[in-house]
Design a protein around this motif. Sequence first.
Motif, mmCIF file in Angstrom:
data_model
loop_
_atom_site.group_PDB
_atom_site.id
_atom_site.type_symbol
_atom_site.label_atom_id
_atom_site.label_comp_id
_atom_site.label_asym_id
_atom_site.label_seq_id
_atom_site.Cartn_x
_atom_site.Cartn_y
_atom_site.Cartn_z
ATOM 1 N N ASP A 163 -15.051 46.349 -37.101
ATOM 2 C CA ASP A 163 -15.787 45.131 -36.767
ATOM 3 C C ASP A 163 -17.047 45.535 -36.012
ATOM 4 O O ASP A 163 -17.006 45.873 -34.832
ATOM 5 N N SER A 164 -18.177 45.491 -36.701
ATOM 6 C CA SER A 164 -19.432 45.942 -36.095
ATOM 7 C C SER A 164 -20.084 44.893 -35.213
ATOM 8 O O SER A 164 -21.139 45.133 -34.633
ATOM 9 N N THR A 165 -19.477 43.713 -35.104
ATOM 10 C CA THR A 165 -20.106 42.638 -34.333
ATOM 11 C C THR A 165 -19.445 42.421 -32.981
ATOM 12 O O THR A 165 -20.025 41.793 -32.103
ATOM 13 N N ARG A 166 -18.227 42.922 -32.776
ATOM 14 C CA ARG A 166 -17.469 42.625 -31.569
ATOM 15 C C ARG A 166 -17.915 43.532 -30.422
ATOM 16 O O ARG A 166 -17.623 44.717 -30.392
ATOM 17 N N GLY A 167 -18.645 42.938 -29.455
ATOM 18 C CA GLY A 167 -19.071 43.695 -28.289
ATOM 19 C C GLY A 167 -19.826 44.959 -28.652
ATOM 20 O O GLY A 167 -19.642 46.000 -28.038
ATOM 21 N N SER A 168 -20.688 44.868 -29.683
ATOM 22 C CA SER A 168 -21.265 46.078 -30.248
ATOM 23 C C SER A 168 -22.173 46.822 -29.273
ATOM 24 O O SER A 168 -22.174 48.053 -29.264
ATOM 25 N N ASP A 169 -22.944 46.113 -28.451
ATOM 26 C CA ASP A 169 -23.874 46.796 -27.542
ATOM 27 C C ASP A 169 -23.125 47.656 -26.527
ATOM 28 O O ASP A 169 -23.415 48.843 -26.362
ATOM 29 N N ASP A 170 -22.171 47.045 -25.827
ATOM 30 C CA ASP A 170 -21.400 47.797 -24.833
ATOM 31 C C ASP A 170 -20.582 48.899 -25.496
ATOM 32 O O ASP A 170 -20.483 50.021 -24.985
ATOM 33 N N ARG A 171 -20.017 48.578 -26.616
ATOM 34 C CA ARG A 171 -19.169 49.530 -27.305
ATOM 35 C C ARG A 171 -19.991 50.739 -27.780
ATOM 36 O O ARG A 171 -19.559 51.881 -27.633
ATOM 37 N N ARG A 173 -22.776 51.768 -26.503
ATOM 38 C CA ARG A 173 -23.213 52.539 -25.334
ATOM 39 C C ARG A 173 -22.112 53.496 -24.893
ATOM 40 O O ARG A 173 -22.368 54.663 -24.573
ATOM 41 N N ARG A 174 -20.863 53.022 -24.899
ATOM 42 C CA ARG A 174 -19.750 53.892 -24.544
ATOM 43 C C ARG A 174 -19.540 54.968 -25.607
ATOM 44 O O ARG A 174 -19.207 56.115 -25.286
ATOM 45 N N TYR A 175 -19.756 54.606 -26.869
ATOM 46 C CA TYR A 175 -19.626 55.591 -27.948
ATOM 47 C C TYR A 175 -20.648 56.719 -27.766
ATOM 48 O O TYR A 175 -20.314 57.903 -27.904
ATOM 49 N N ARG A 176 -21.890 56.368 -27.453
ATOM 50 C CA ARG A 176 -22.914 57.391 -27.215
ATOM 51 C C ARG A 176 -22.568 58.228 -25.987
ATOM 52 O O ARG A 176 -22.870 59.434 -25.952
ATOM 53 N N PHE A 262 -13.547 53.620 -19.260
ATOM 54 C CA PHE A 262 -14.718 53.755 -18.404
ATOM 55 C C PHE A 262 -14.591 52.878 -17.160
ATOM 56 O O PHE A 262 -13.992 51.795 -17.187
ATOM 57 N N ALA A 263 -15.162 53.357 -16.075
ATOM 58 C CA ALA A 263 -15.351 52.561 -14.861
ATOM 59 C C ALA A 263 -16.859 52.490 -14.652
ATOM 60 O O ALA A 263 -17.475 53.466 -14.208
ATOM 61 N N GLY A 264 -17.443 51.372 -15.036
ATOM 62 C CA GLY A 264 -18.896 51.276 -15.028
ATOM 63 C C GLY A 264 -19.470 52.168 -16.116
ATOM 64 O O GLY A 264 -19.100 52.069 -17.285
ATOM 65 N N GLU A 265 -20.349 53.071 -15.739
ATOM 66 C CA GLU A 265 -20.985 53.969 -16.704
ATOM 67 C C GLU A 265 -20.302 55.323 -16.777
ATOM 68 O O GLU A 265 -20.735 56.192 -17.527
ATOM 69 N N ARG A 266 -19.231 55.521 -16.002
ATOM 70 C CA ARG A 266 -18.594 56.828 -15.959
ATOM 71 C C ARG A 266 -17.201 56.792 -16.589
ATOM 72 O O ARG A 266 -16.538 55.760 -16.595
ATOM 73 N N ILE A 267 -16.799 57.946 -17.074
ATOM 74 C CA ILE A 267 -15.471 58.078 -17.690
ATOM 75 C C ILE A 267 -14.432 58.185 -16.580
ATOM 76 O O ILE A 267 -14.512 59.069 -15.726
ATOM 77 N N ALA A 268 -13.448 57.267 -16.607
ATOM 78 C CA ALA A 268 -12.443 57.236 -15.554
ATOM 79 C C ALA A 268 -11.085 57.758 -16.026
ATOM 80 O O ALA A 268 -10.259 58.156 -15.195
ATOM 81 N N GLU A 269 -10.848 57.757 -17.326
ATOM 82 C CA GLU A 269 -9.519 58.146 -17.815
ATOM 83 C C GLU A 269 -9.622 58.666 -19.241
ATOM 84 O O GLU A 269 -10.298 58.069 -20.078
ATOM 85 N N ILE A 270 -8.975 59.779 -19.495
ATOM 86 C CA ILE A 270 -8.882 60.337 -20.845
ATOM 87 C C ILE A 270 -7.408 60.564 -21.140
ATOM 88 O O ILE A 270 -6.688 61.166 -20.344
ATOM 89 N N ASN A 271 -6.963 60.054 -22.281
ATOM 90 C CA ASN A 271 -5.580 60.248 -22.701
ATOM 91 C C ASN A 271 -5.555 60.940 -24.047
ATOM 92 O O ASN A 271 -6.256 60.530 -24.985
ATOM 93 N N ALA A 272 -4.770 62.013 -24.166
ATOM 94 C CA ALA A 272 -4.633 62.754 -25.417
ATOM 95 C C ALA A 272 -3.359 62.312 -26.125
ATOM 96 O O ALA A 272 -2.275 62.292 -25.521
ATOM 97 N N VAL A 273 -3.487 61.948 -27.406
ATOM 98 C CA VAL A 273 -2.359 61.447 -28.193
ATOM 99 C C VAL A 273 -2.214 62.295 -29.448
ATOM 100 O O VAL A 273 -3.155 62.440 -30.228
ATOM 101 N N ALA A 274 -1.025 62.862 -29.647
ATOM 102 C CA ALA A 274 -0.738 63.639 -30.849
ATOM 103 C C ALA A 274 0.547 63.171 -31.530
ATOM 104 O O ALA A 274 0.912 63.699 -32.579
ATOM 105 N N ASP A 275 1.231 62.199 -30.948
ATOM 106 C CA ASP A 275 2.465 61.688 -31.535
ATOM 107 C C ASP A 275 2.162 61.045 -32.882
ATOM 108 O O ASP A 275 1.298 60.157 -32.988
#
Length: 296
Positions: A163-171, A173-176, A262-275
Amino acid sequence: MNGNDLLAKRFEEHRSHLRAVAYRMLGSLSEADDAVQTTWLKTAGADTGGVANLGGWLTTVASRVCLDMLRSRESRREDALDEHAAGPETRPRTDPEEEALLADSVGLALLVVLDRLAPTERIAFVLHDLFAVPFADIAPIVDRSPETTQRIASRARRRVRGDSTRGSDDRMRRYRAVEAFLRAAQHGEFEALLAMLDPDATYRPDEAARLLGAGTDFDGGRVLAEAFCGGARPARAIMLDGEPGMVLAPGGRLRLVMTFRFAGERIAEINAVADDDRLSRMELTVPLPEVEPARE
């Protein structure tokens, strides 16, 4: 030069294109080479004297070969990027470095997402959206009407792009930001990593990720920056359930994903999933630009 030699020469002129089409359809260089070889065998045994557009004709034949291979793979419930396991090798195995370079040129994340499409969806999407083949030419390959083929390709496009329309600007920005984090990790830019991480950032792998060697729990931005600095080389940015993340797919085979909070503009949590079960339930998409429709 006799007729067979001339046909072989003309086929070689189209080989690189056929290989590119087959690789995007199959996601495996060795399988793409198999498909091209099968296409040549079919071509050598056919009457091509009346074929006006040999390139288009060969693309159609190769696409049908790939569709049969995808359907066979699906029926055997094989992983879409596995190499052939049965029987002896009849030629040298694929060069892993060549496969990695080709995956990079295509877009490793895109290959992983394409792997989740049904065979007809993948054929229609690759031919139309990546090679601008009109639906009228794709329809006979997938044995559908042009209108139905267009709907199949549209459905595939939605699954690939999300879905390219849902919250695309914020999303976006986080993707970049995830892309920038990945580049900094791959180039060993410690200070850049540290600047992108929240001071209290955490990293948590699930049990399957730990078994794959994805590390253990880390707490604190500086600790995470040290852990990621100089690593993550096979990773690529991707969208996971509509949010930016990373996919690790060495050799083009999905092994692990990392989700980001993210917390604001910074990465606050990373979770690795391999299941495997969790991976199978995730919606993987890539933020491709809008595609200009092929001239019908």
